[in-house]
Design a protein around this motif. Structure first.
Motif, mmCIF file in Angstrom:
data_model
loop_
_atom_site.group_PDB
_atom_site.id
_atom_site.type_symbol
_atom_site.label_atom_id
_atom_site.label_comp_id
_atom_site.label_asym_id
_atom_site.label_seq_id
_atom_site.Cartn_x
_atom_site.Cartn_y
_atom_site.Cartn_z
ATOM 1 N N PHE A 7 18.634 -13.723 -4.237
ATOM 2 C CA PHE A 7 18.693 -12.390 -3.626
ATOM 3 C C PHE A 7 17.935 -11.366 -4.469
ATOM 4 N N PRO A 8 17.403 -10.332 -3.804
ATOM 5 C CA PRO A 8 16.681 -9.295 -4.547
ATOM 6 C C PRO A 8 17.657 -8.357 -5.241
ATOM 7 N N THR A 9 17.315 -7.920 -6.441
ATOM 8 C CA THR A 9 18.008 -6.775 -7.027
ATOM 9 C C THR A 9 16.921 -5.753 -7.349
ATOM 10 N N GLU A 10 17.308 -4.569 -7.769
ATOM 11 C CA GLU A 10 16.301 -3.560 -8.081
ATOM 12 C C GLU A 10 15.493 -3.932 -9.329
ATOM 13 N N THR A 11 16.030 -4.830 -10.173
ATOM 14 C CA THR A 11 15.291 -5.209 -11.393
ATOM 15 C C THR A 11 14.356 -6.381 -11.099
ATOM 16 N N VAL A 12 14.956 -7.563 -10.880
ATOM 17 C CA VAL A 12 14.215 -8.784 -10.565
ATOM 18 C C VAL A 12 15.079 -9.579 -9.583
#
Ligand code: TXA
Ligand code: MG
Length: 340
Positions: free
Chosen positions: A33-38
């Motif tokens: 899943f995407p996070t705001e970091t990586v």
């Protein structure tokens, strides 16, 4: 079996896709899943077999613990033995967001989720797809960055597919990550809050919220060889040789590039990732990437450029080192590691 890649609407993550991903987590599967970091390689943090599969898919050594992601502060507190006042203040200031806190762990956390440590790393990410998934799942999702051990963290679903596409079942594509480098990890288990891994939330920002000095430490050490996860050799490293450029070694690097340019071809292309005109007109540079002047935009772009260098078979990456100031600290840290 190649992974299923599902594009998710950022403004309105589709409930049926979130339910499917959450069900897969409940069945012990891996979901990226995407996070705001990586991008994160997720598994149910309370399912030891599922977490074991993360380590296998990444080729990650068993001594290196993973971060547990949850939807809100109350869920994070429930993973810890004592939710401290410092943790509460940092959560109010920076969550959801790119900050990971290390605290004493609650008894019900399986050993494998913390690599046997008494402490647990917790984070509430702010990416809308990550939050929607965590809410749909309702529990804690253990997730390291979704790359093979020692390789560069992914900031797009395409990066994940090329690194792990045959090792995971389900990839949620939420576009490009906007922070672009991994979260700040701060250890709150001791008397002095200590940054174990610098990130885009700086020591000065933490210090302003806590009203005390922040120390800098090393991440969890590998037994025997005393290397730490964040600091493992070749961690965050592209395949190319990385030459770090600064005002002091520019002549040396020009000379080395000229020698290379004059020797027989076949040694592979050179890419220069630059902020200034330091290397202007240097011989033997095939591609020049001009980076943004702001640290925020630089961080967003950095791993994409490293992945591109890998994908295009770059042999040497010459990277200009940004200024030695607090706002560039995390970026300089990743560049140093990439060059080892
Ligand atoms: O931005 C991020 O933090 C991303 C996204 C997916 O959330 N995750 C990430 O995970 O970078 P990973 O596994 O690549 O890095 C986790 C870092 C490692 O340096 C690890 O040693 C440290 O956090 N860590 C995890 N649990 C810890 C613990 N219990 N005590 C100390 N350090 C811990
Ligand atoms: Mg990582």
């Amino acid at each position: 079996m190649p992974a299923t890649v599902v594009r998710v609407d950022l403004l309105h993550p589709e409930p049926e896709i979130m339910a499917e991903a959450a069900n897969r987590l409940r069945r012990g599967e891996l979901v990226v899943f995407p996070t705001e970091t990586v991008y994160g390689l997720g598994a149910d943090a309370l399912n030891a077999d599922a977490v074991q599969r993360i380590y296998e898919a990444k080729g990650r050594p068993a001594w290196n613990p993973v971060i547990s992601h949850v939807a809100d502060t109350a869920a994070a507190a429930a993973l810890t033995r004592h939710w401290t006042e410092q943790a509460q203040r940092l959560a109010e200031a920076f969550w959801p967001g790119p900050l990971t806190m290390v605290l004493q762990r609650a008894h019900h956390i399986p050993d494998i989720s913390t690599a046997g440590l008494n402490a647990i790393a917790v984070r509430v990410p702010r990416h809308p797809v990550a939050l929607a998934l965590l809410r749909a799942f309702g529990g804690a999702v253990a997730a390291p960055s979704a790359n093979r051990f020692t390789q560069v963290s992914p900031t797009s679903a395409a990066h994940v597919v090329s690194a792990l596409g045959d090792r995971v079942e389900y990839i949620l594509d939420g576009g490009d990550c906007d922070v672009g480098i991994e979260s700040t990890v701060v250890d709150l288990t001791g008397n002095t809050p200590t940054i174990l891994r610098p990130g885009m939330i700086s020591a000065a920002q933490l210090s302003a919220v806590l009203g005390q000095t922040i120390a800098h430490g090393e991440a969890v050490a590998e037994p025997a060889r005393a290397l730490s996860p964040g600091t493992a050799q070749r961690h965050y490293a592209p395949r190319a040789d990385v030459w770090l450029l600064n005002a002091d070694n520019v002549q040396e690097i020009r000379d080395a590039l000229r020698l290379r340019a004059e020797s027989p071809p076949g040694a592979g292309p050179v890419t220069a990732i630059l902020q200034s005109a330091l290397l202007q007109d240097a011989p033997g540079v095939n591609t020049v990437v001009r980076m943004p002047d702001s640290a925020e935009l630089y961080a967003r772009a950095l791993y994409r450029e490293l992945h591109t260098a890998d994908a295009t078979g770059t042999a040497i990456l010459v990277i200009e080192v940004p200024p030695d100031t607090d706002e560039w600290k995390a970026i300089r840290d990743r560049l140093m590691r990439a060059s080892r």
